[in-house]
Design an enzyme around this catalytic site. Structure first.
Site, PDB file in Angstrom:
ATOM      1  N   GLU A 114      41.601  22.157  35.948  1.00 26.60           N
ATOM      2  CA  GLU A 114      42.973  22.669  36.113  1.00 26.60           C
ATOM      3  C   GLU A 114      43.643  22.775  34.754  1.00 26.60           C
ATOM      4  OE1 GLU A 114      45.142  20.590  39.180  1.00 26.60           O
ATOM      5  OE2 GLU A 114      43.600  21.001  40.662  1.00 26.60           O
TER       6      GLU A 114
ATOM      7  N   HIS B  38      55.576  25.796  39.832  1.00 23.50           N
ATOM      8  CA  HIS B  38      54.149  26.121  39.891  1.00 23.50           C
ATOM      9  C   HIS B  38      54.014  27.616  39.654  1.00 23.50           C
ATOM     10  CE1 HIS B  38      50.005  26.374  41.078  1.00 23.50           C
ATOM     11  NE2 HIS B  38      49.957  25.060  41.203  1.00 23.50           N
TER      12      HIS B  38
ATOM     13  N   ARG C  60      51.054  24.147  32.728  1.00 27.46           N
ATOM     14  CA  ARG C  60      51.794  24.884  33.739  1.00 27.46           C
ATOM     15  C   ARG C  60      53.089  25.534  33.256  1.00 27.46           C
ATOM     16  NH1 ARG C  60      51.538  21.375  39.093  1.00 27.46           N
ATOM     17  NH2 ARG C  60      49.323  21.833  39.166  1.00 27.46           N
TER      18      ARG C  60
ATOM     19  N   HIS D  46      58.264  23.214  42.274  1.00 30.12           N
ATOM     20  CA  HIS D  46      57.092  22.482  42.762  1.00 30.12           C
ATOM     21  C   HIS D  46      57.203  20.965  42.658  1.00 30.12           C
ATOM     22  CE1 HIS D  46      52.879  21.954  43.722  1.00 30.12           C
ATOM     23  NE2 HIS D  46      52.624  21.373  42.570  1.00 30.12           N
TER      24      HIS D  46
ATOM     25  N   GLU E 145      56.622  10.483  43.673  1.00 26.21           N
ATOM     26  CA  GLU E 145      57.397  11.561  43.039  1.00 26.21           C
ATOM     27  C   GLU E 145      58.863  11.185  42.822  1.00 26.21           C
ATOM     28  OE1 GLU E 145      56.343  15.427  44.492  1.00 26.21           O
ATOM     29  OE2 GLU E 145      58.083  16.370  43.541  1.00 26.21           O
TER      30      GLU E 145
ATOM     31  N   ARG F  69      54.535  17.596  33.749  1.00 22.20           N
ATOM     32  CA  ARG F  69      53.405  16.868  34.356  1.00 22.20           C
ATOM     33  C   ARG F  69      52.102  17.652  34.223  1.00 22.20           C
ATOM     34  NH1 ARG F  69      50.955  17.035  39.659  1.00 22.20           N
ATOM     35  NH2 ARG F  69      52.423  18.687  40.194  1.00 22.20           N
TER      36      ARG F  69
HETATM   37  P1  FAD Z   1      55.675  12.486  49.716  1.00 23.28           P
HETATM   38  O1  FAD Z   1      54.231  12.671  49.974  1.00 23.28           O
HETATM   39  O2  FAD Z   1      56.492  13.701  49.590  1.00 23.28           O
HETATM   40  O3  FAD Z   1      56.268  11.569  50.856  1.00 23.28           O
HETATM   41  C1  FAD Z   1      57.655  11.353  50.937  1.00 23.28           C
HETATM   42  C2  FAD Z   1      57.962  10.732  52.276  1.00 23.28           C
HETATM   43  O4  FAD Z   1      59.298  10.260  52.309  1.00 23.28           O
HETATM   44  C3  FAD Z   1      57.836  11.684  53.439  1.00 23.28           C
HETATM   45  O5  FAD Z   1      57.214  11.002  54.493  1.00 23.28           O
HETATM   46  C4  FAD Z   1      59.286  12.007  53.805  1.00 23.28           C
HETATM   47  O6  FAD Z   1      59.497  12.383  55.127  1.00 23.28           O
HETATM   48  C5  FAD Z   1      59.915  10.663  53.521  1.00 23.28           C
HETATM   49  N1  FAD Z   1      61.357  10.699  53.282  1.00 23.28           N
HETATM   50  C6  FAD Z   1      62.035  11.436  52.379  1.00 23.28           C
HETATM   51  N2  FAD Z   1      63.360  11.156  52.460  1.00 23.28           N
HETATM   52  C7  FAD Z   1      63.505  10.241  53.453  1.00 23.28           C
HETATM   53  C8  FAD Z   1      64.622   9.572  54.023  1.00 23.28           C
HETATM   54  N3  FAD Z   1      65.882   9.802  53.618  1.00 23.28           N
HETATM   55  N4  FAD Z   1      64.405   8.677  55.016  1.00 23.28           N
HETATM   56  C9  FAD Z   1      63.156   8.446  55.485  1.00 23.28           C
HETATM   57  N5  FAD Z   1      62.069   9.063  54.981  1.00 23.28           N
HETATM   58  C10 FAD Z   1      62.243   9.936  53.978  1.00 23.28           C
HETATM   59  N6  FAD Z   1      49.756  16.564  43.217  1.00 23.28           N
HETATM   60  C11 FAD Z   1      48.526  16.267  42.729  1.00 23.28           C
HETATM   61  O7  FAD Z   1      48.355  15.270  42.047  1.00 23.28           O
HETATM   62  N7  FAD Z   1      47.476  17.064  43.053  1.00 23.28           N
HETATM   63  C12 FAD Z   1      47.588  18.174  43.823  1.00 23.28           C
HETATM   64  O8  FAD Z   1      46.620  18.838  44.092  1.00 23.28           O
HETATM   65  C13 FAD Z   1      48.881  18.511  44.296  1.00 23.28           C
HETATM   66  N8  FAD Z   1      49.063  19.634  45.036  1.00 23.28           N
HETATM   67  C14 FAD Z   1      50.294  19.879  45.570  1.00 23.28           C
HETATM   68  C15 FAD Z   1      50.464  20.981  46.408  1.00 23.28           C
HETATM   69  C16 FAD Z   1      51.680  21.206  47.030  1.00 23.28           C
HETATM   70  C17 FAD Z   1      51.848  22.400  47.925  1.00 23.28           C
HETATM   71  C18 FAD Z   1      52.756  20.317  46.808  1.00 23.28           C
HETATM   72  C19 FAD Z   1      54.068  20.530  47.480  1.00 23.28           C
HETATM   73  C20 FAD Z   1      52.594  19.240  45.953  1.00 23.28           C
HETATM   74  C21 FAD Z   1      51.378  19.006  45.321  1.00 23.28           C
HETATM   75  N9  FAD Z   1      51.191  17.930  44.471  1.00 23.28           N
HETATM   76  C22 FAD Z   1      49.950  17.646  43.978  1.00 23.28           C
HETATM   77  C23 FAD Z   1      52.268  16.965  44.257  1.00 23.28           C
HETATM   78  C24 FAD Z   1      52.015  15.762  45.179  1.00 23.28           C
HETATM   79  O9  FAD Z   1      51.566  16.214  46.420  1.00 23.28           O
HETATM   80  C25 FAD Z   1      53.258  14.927  45.384  1.00 23.28           C
HETATM   81  O10 FAD Z   1      53.873  14.658  44.155  1.00 23.28           O
HETATM   82  C26 FAD Z   1      52.895  13.604  46.037  1.00 23.28           C
HETATM   83  O11 FAD Z   1      52.212  13.858  47.226  1.00 23.28           O
HETATM   84  C27 FAD Z   1      54.138  12.786  46.303  1.00 23.28           C
HETATM   85  O12 FAD Z   1      53.785  11.702  47.107  1.00 23.28           O
HETATM   86  P2  FAD Z   1      54.920  10.700  47.564  1.00 23.28           P
HETATM   87  O13 FAD Z   1      54.257   9.687  48.425  1.00 23.28           O
HETATM   88  O14 FAD Z   1      55.676  10.257  46.397  1.00 23.28           O
HETATM   89  O15 FAD Z   1      55.920  11.617  48.413  1.00 23.28           O
HETATM   90  C1  SIN Z   2      47.517  22.733  42.638  1.00 20.76           C
HETATM   91  O1  SIN Z   2      46.576  22.578  43.407  1.00 20.76           O
HETATM   92  O2  SIN Z   2      47.636  23.693  41.877  1.00 20.76           O
HETATM   93  C2  SIN Z   2      48.582  21.701  42.601  1.00 20.76           C
HETATM   94  C3  SIN Z   2      48.157  20.631  41.700  1.00 20.76           C
HETATM   95  C4  SIN Z   2      49.312  19.778  41.299  1.00 20.76           C
HETATM   96  O3  SIN Z   2      50.468  20.056  41.613  1.00 20.76           O
HETATM   97  O4  SIN Z   2      49.046  18.795  40.600  1.00 20.76           O
END
Ligand code: FAD
Ligand code: SIN
Length: 546
Positions: free
Chosen positions: A115, A243, A289, A350, A374, A385
């Protein structure tokens, strides 16, 4: 009232991985605002960066991360996630995640994706459905655990701190503590207290602040807004990652075309079939990116076109279908066969590189309050990032939080917690006004897209600030006289975070990483090689130190 040892807000990788470990020592409660799988994690495609390739090294992953971060990464945080990476990946495998392996004779080696910004193949993946496989595996492991209780459709409104105690019961000069959260049950419409020894924000990002985003609907910045209101430090919100490649189609909802497709060999082309990335960076399609997103933005402004193409048609069709089944099928639904047709793409919001400031243990400046994933700003990402470092950061930092919690709290002794008043919900809902206020969401998203996007200027940011202040005031007035519903809660949070982003962006008088402004187009290391840190003081945004 629900009492637990550990309250985790959010059920993505950060919340779930922490819950699984902590539950060996204590009672864990997870609240999540929609269904348990509704998270950014569930949508991750590319994978998780970690050093496994025989020619790779920790030093190389660290250097690539620091380079992408444009001088603002905290080296110790970067070293931590990189060195811990392989062990945490193996842990996911123990929890049932099946990452792709190479074909024989090297089946014991991971199939590592490439990537942008990575100088080696480094991305462990489950085809282009990495996040879904991780989310499902963790949820399955959670379901079987007797010490974890998960409350779906429970929306955390605000953190409970000393501020909620009656003034005469507060202990003077005591540092701020967090004792849990007020949570809105979307089914019963009740607001309950969730009281805990420690509380972890694992609420993910804020992509929904923008009109076009890869993020699902849950990503409204709730964690940052709650933490800011409670008095936590927040940092680097101006570094919002766009993104470069999301599907351009009116019904596609900014569906992501993974960076791994470029790693696989796809080329970016203008509508008249001209490759352009080499003009912008020696690594061309695999530049970091921010560079690729700005290059696309510049080409679109030059040509007046609405999209550029991402072309993978020169690659073996069967291999493309095998490697990217989700992207292939999703594009097919919109009439695009990616093995034959170039894919129309545009950038979209993103990832939030900034967030709630934590130390290397995931602790915030409020006692008993942690943040991971995040929502947190750990110092790993700096001004930009590196791809696939965020699932890694979330998983590693949740491990740090776990270690800190089990070493700090004596779960055998009874907790000593103050009594907090029930939520005061005396207002009445004015439906007519809600119809008007609910349109503010689109207004915020449009103003963020138009004025606080990939390329900024002081004029645009100032205009955005004037408008957001007005909208924020309207919403706050409405919120104060209304019974809670999840619409107003999300709108309030989204607007708060938009306001913080605009203020951080206006503060930084240079261009660095993801923050590019035409008024100060160059980086200014002498004055700005530092994080932008804010805290709420007397109701106002105040700049402070990390
Ligand atoms: P999340 O997985 O977003 O979970 C947050 C949780 O908090 C959810 O369950 C939500 O409902 C809950 N929540 C939010 N607010 C409240 C509230 N007020 N009360 C109760 N619950 C709440 N990163 C990579 O490293 N590799 C990748 O390939 C990649 N691809 C991606 C592709 C896409 C389309 C997207 C959108 C992101 C991608 N990312 C990738 C980024 C990565 O997915 C996220 O940064 C990561 O999953 C965040 O995880 P998290 O547990 O912090 O939050
Ligand atoms: C992607 O698959 O391009 C997303 C990867 C990332 O957000 O880290």
């Amino acid at each position: 009232m629900v009492i637990s040892d550990l309250l985790i807000i959010g059920s993505g990788i950060a919340g779930l991985s922490l819950a699984l470990k902590a539950a060996k020592h204590c009672q864990v409660v997870i609240v999540t605002k929609k269904e348990q799988a509704d998270s950014n994690t569930n949508y991750a495609q590319g994978g998780i960066a970690a050093v496994f390739h025989p020619e790779d090294s920790f030093e190389s992953h660290i250097e690539d991360t620091l380079k992408a971060g444009a001088g603002l990464c905290h080296r110790e945080a970067v070293e931590l996630i990189v060195r811990e990476g392989p062990a945490r990946i193996m842990e996911l495998i123990d929890w049932g995640v099946n990452f792709c392996r190479q074909k024989s004779p090297d089946q014991d080696r991971f199939d590592l994706g490439r990537e942008g910004g990575h100088s080696r193949p480094r991305v462990v993946h489950a085809k282009d459905l990495t996040g879904k496989i991780v989310e499902q595996s963790l949820l399955k492991a959670i379901q079987a655990h007797p010490n974890i209780k998960i409350f779906e459709q429970h929306f955390a409104i605000d953190l409970i701190t000393e501020h909620h105690l009656a003034p005469h019961t507060r202990v003077k000069n005591r540092p701020l503590h967090c004792w849990g959260a007020y949570v809105f049950d979307r089914h019963t419409k009740q607001i309950k207290q969730f009281i805990s020894r420690a509380t972890v924000l694992a609420t993910g990002g804020c992509g929904k602040i923008y009109r076009h985003t890869t993020n699902p609907d849950i990503a409204t910045g709730d964690g940052v807004a709650m933490a800011y209101r409670a008095g936590a430090k927040i940092a680097n919100l101006e570094f919002l990652q766009f993104h470069p490649t999301t599907l351009y189609h009116p019904d596609a909802n900014s569906f992501l075309i993974s960076e791994a497709v470029r790693g696989f060999g796809a080329k970016l082309k203008t509508c008249d079939d001209v490759e352009f990335m080499k003009k912008y960076h020696p690594r061309a399609e695999l530049a970091p990116r921010d560079v690729v997103a700005r290059a696309i933005d510049a080409e679109l402004k030059k040509s007046g076109d609405k999209f550029v193409y991402l072309d993978v048609t020169h690659k073996n069709a069967a291999e493309t279908r095998e490697r990217f089944p989700n992207i292939y099928q999703s594009c097919l639904k919109f009439g695009i066969d990616i093995t034959r047709d170039p894919i129309p793409v545009v950038p979209a919001a993103h990832y939030m590189c900034g967030g709630v400031v934590t130390d290397l243990h995931g602790r915030t400046n409020i006692l008993n309050l942690y943040a991971s994933g995040e929502v947190a700003c750990t110092g790993v990402h700096g001004a930009n990032r590196l791809a696939s470092n965020s699932l890694l950061e979330a998983h590693v930092f949740s491990h740090q939080v776990y270690q800190d919690i089990v070493s700090r709290y004596d779960f055998q002794s009874p907790p000593n917690m103050p009594i907090f008043p029930a939520w005061n919900d005396e207002g009445t809902l004015n439906h007519e006004e809600w119809v008007l206020i609910s349109h503010d969401e689109q207004e915020v998203q449009t103003l963020m897209w138009d004025y606080v996007g990939i390329v900024r200027s002081d004029l645009r940011l100032q205009r955005a600030r004037r408008r957001i202040n007005l909208i924020a005031e309207e919403i706050e007035n409405f919120y104060k006289k209304t019974s809670v519903n999840d619409g107003i809660l999300e709108l309030r949070n989204l607007t708060t975070v938009a306001k913080l982003i605009i203020n951080c962006a206006l503060h930084r008088k240079e261009s660095r990483g993801l923050h590019f402004t035409t008024d100060f187009p160059e980086p200014d290391d002498r004055n700005w090689l530092k994080d932008t840190v804010i805290i709420q003081k007397d109701g106002s945004i105040t700049f402070t130190d990390w």
